[in-house]
Design an enzyme around this catalytic site. Structure first.
Site, short mmCIF file in Angstrom:
data_model
loop_
_atom_site.label_atom_id
_atom_site.label_comp_id
_atom_site.label_asym_id
_atom_site.label_seq_id
_atom_site.Cartn_x
_atom_site.Cartn_y
_atom_site.Cartn_z
N LYS A 114 0.79 -1.18 0.04
CA LYS A 114 0.18 -0.02 -0.04
C LYS A 114 0.77 1.15 -0.08
CE LYS A 114 -4.39 -1.80 0.43
NZ LYS A 114 -5.80 -1.76 0.71
N LYS A 199 -3.30 -10.45 -6.78
CA LYS A 199 -4.51 -10.54 -6.08
C LYS A 199 -5.83 -9.60 -6.57
CE LYS A 199 -5.84 -8.24 -2.00
NZ LYS A 199 -7.17 -8.17 -2.02
N LYS A 202 -10.73 -4.72 -4.67
CA LYS A 202 -11.86 -3.82 -4.94
C LYS A 202 -11.39 -2.51 -5.18
CE LYS A 202 -13.28 -4.06 0.04
NZ LYS A 202 -12.48 -3.08 0.64
P1 ATP Z 1 -8.76 -2.92 -1.05
O1 ATP Z 1 -8.33 -3.18 -2.59
O2 ATP Z 1 -9.57 -1.94 -0.85
O3 ATP Z 1 -7.53 -2.99 -0.14
P2 ATP Z 1 -9.68 -5.62 -0.60
O4 ATP Z 1 -10.25 -6.21 -2.01
O5 ATP Z 1 -8.21 -6.26 -0.50
O6 ATP Z 1 -9.78 -4.03 -0.61
P3 ATP Z 1 -10.37 -5.66 2.07
O7 ATP Z 1 -11.32 -4.93 2.56
O8 ATP Z 1 -9.23 -5.48 2.52
O9 ATP Z 1 -10.41 -5.99 0.42
O10 ATP Z 1 -10.62 -7.36 2.43
C1 ATP Z 1 -11.99 -7.74 2.80
C2 ATP Z 1 -12.07 -9.27 2.85
O11 ATP Z 1 -11.90 -9.82 1.34
C3 ATP Z 1 -10.68 -9.93 3.51
O12 ATP Z 1 -11.30 -10.81 4.31
C4 ATP Z 1 -9.99 -10.14 2.47
O13 ATP Z 1 -8.81 -11.05 3.03
C5 ATP Z 1 -10.65 -10.85 1.38
N1 ATP Z 1 -10.16 -10.58 0.09
C6 ATP Z 1 -9.74 -9.30 -0.43
N2 ATP Z 1 -9.22 -9.78 -1.91
C7 ATP Z 1 -9.46 -11.09 -1.96
C8 ATP Z 1 -9.02 -11.99 -3.00
N3 ATP Z 1 -8.61 -11.58 -4.03
N4 ATP Z 1 -9.54 -13.47 -2.80
C9 ATP Z 1 -10.06 -13.62 -1.83
N5 ATP Z 1 -10.39 -13.00 -0.69
C10 ATP Z 1 -10.11 -11.72 -0.61
#
Ligand code: ATP
Ligand code: LTN
Length: 335
Positions: A114, A199, A202
């Site tokens: 990040k 990965k 969102k």
């Molecule tokens: P950001 O991009 O805003 O950092 P993010 O998509 O990584 O967000 P988080 O809010 O950090 O999402 O995570 C929410 C949940 O979704 C957490 O339990 C995280 O481990 C899970 N998660 C996030 N990305 C993935 C992925 N690519 N595959 C499976 N689980 C995921």
């Protein structure tokens, strides 16, 4: 008081809630709801560790809560609340800060990723993010934490902190939580559609990289058709050499609730294009009822606020004994 073990999880209200968040965490929340005393939080204090537009943050927060409910979280069974409504999270985070080492936080890969992405805003909150996450979890004597694989390191730190403090103060201040992370082949780490070595996220600026829970059939098909696949044309599961195809097979397997082997068999002799089109239909069919429920739930903000108020009251009640016990151990004069 309930005798079920406690489960805690949270999602930051950033970006567009997407299929990876659903598969990696929310889907399991729904399944575990009956067996645990569940708390599901919208972690807005975490979200502001990167720049957010205030109006978007406000709207998105209610959207995300509506998605939780639309996906099957039942507010009569589980506690659904906004992190900032329960000030004990920030309070415990401070107390944990004073027992967390700089070196530990420096090792966190999410912080490194990040900071590279937000070079202009490497703030103290971003660095300290894992201590706040540990506070979220430890505050409730949590035993299980269902998350995606990217959160493993943060959970290890949380466990280390719990063990350290229990030893230091010679009493069981905190339960040592167990992560619940699906294996990669079961959706613990859904990969980006355009770059299957990264990965799915969102907050990705390129929305073609993820399927949002709000995407309609046409968008889903368009994104999947564009998804990067691998050289060759045969459909089989090889995470290392065919990460793009493996990712699509994983999505198919989880959404259709069939083992990967059965999915591979189903696509025997077919082309990547078949897999993409069938997967798009499958996901669109799967999301449609969730999207319909979302629209209905989101249209009643009064009800959403009522659920969140009840959730916050319930969470505070559960948080206070743990916070007080820690303050007592630290030698604070309690009021
Ligand atoms: P950001 O991009 O805003 O950092 P993010 O998509 O990584 O967000 P988080 O809010 O950090 O999402 O995570 C929410 C949940 O979704 C957490 O339990 C995280 O481990 C899970 N998660 C996030 N990305 C993935 C992925 N690519 N595959 C499976 N689980 C995921
Ligand atoms: N850091 C998590 C979100 C999060 C969380 C939590 C998850 C904050 N606090 C407590 C589980 C338990 C993430 O997904 N990025």
């Amino acid at each position: 008081m309930t005798s079920k073990p406690t489960l805690f999880s949270g999602i930051q209200p950033s970006g567009d809630l997407m299929i990876g968040n659903y598969i990696g965490s929310i889907k399991n929340w729904v399944k575990m709801q009956d067996d645990y005393n569940c708390l599901f939080s919208l972690v807005n204090l975490h979200a502001i560790t990167v720049e957010q537009s205030p109006e978007a943050l406000k709207k998105r927060s209610l959207d995300f809560v509506a998605w939780y409910l639309a996906a099957g979280i039942d507010p009569d069974k589980s506690t659904v609340f906004i992190q900032s409504h329960v000030p004990e999270h920030s309070e415990l985070a401070w107390l944990l800060n004073c027992h967390t080492y700089m070196g530990e936080l420096n090792r966190m890969t999410q912080f490194k990723d990040k900071s590279a992405k937000h070079e202009q805003n490497i703030n103290v909150g971003l660095f300290d993010y894992p201590a706040l996450m540990a506070a979220d979890i430890l505050l409730y004597q949590t035993e299980k934490v269902p998350v995606g694989a990217d959160q493993k390191q943060h959970l290890e730190l949380t466990r280390d902190l719990a063990i350290r403090l229990n030893n230091k103060f010679e009493r069981e201040l905190f339960k040592v939580p167990e992560p619940f992370i699906p294996p990669t082949s079961a959706g613990g780490r859904i990969m980006s559609l355009q770059d299957p070595t990264a990965k799915m996220s969102k907050s990705d600026e390129n929305k073609d990289n993820f399927i949002a829970l709000a995407d309609d059939r046409k968008q889903i098909l368009k994104k999947l058709k564009k998804a990067v696949t691998d050289s060759g044309s045969e459909i089989y599961y090889d995470l290392e050499n065919k990460p793009g195809v493996a990712n699509l097979l994983t999505l198919y397997s989880v959404i259709s609730d069939q083992p990967i082997d059965a999915v591979v068999k189903h696509f025997e002799g077919k082309m990547y294009g078949h897999l993409k089109i069938e997967l798009a239909e499958l996901i669109a069919d799967y999301l449609e009822p969730i999207q319909n429920r979302f629209t209905e739930i989101r249209s009643n903000e009064t009800e959403l606020h009522a659920i969140l108020t009840k959730g916050a009251d319930h969470a505070r009640q559960q948080a206070q004994p743990t916070l007080r016990a820690f303050q007592e151990a630290l030698g604070f004069v309690l009021r």
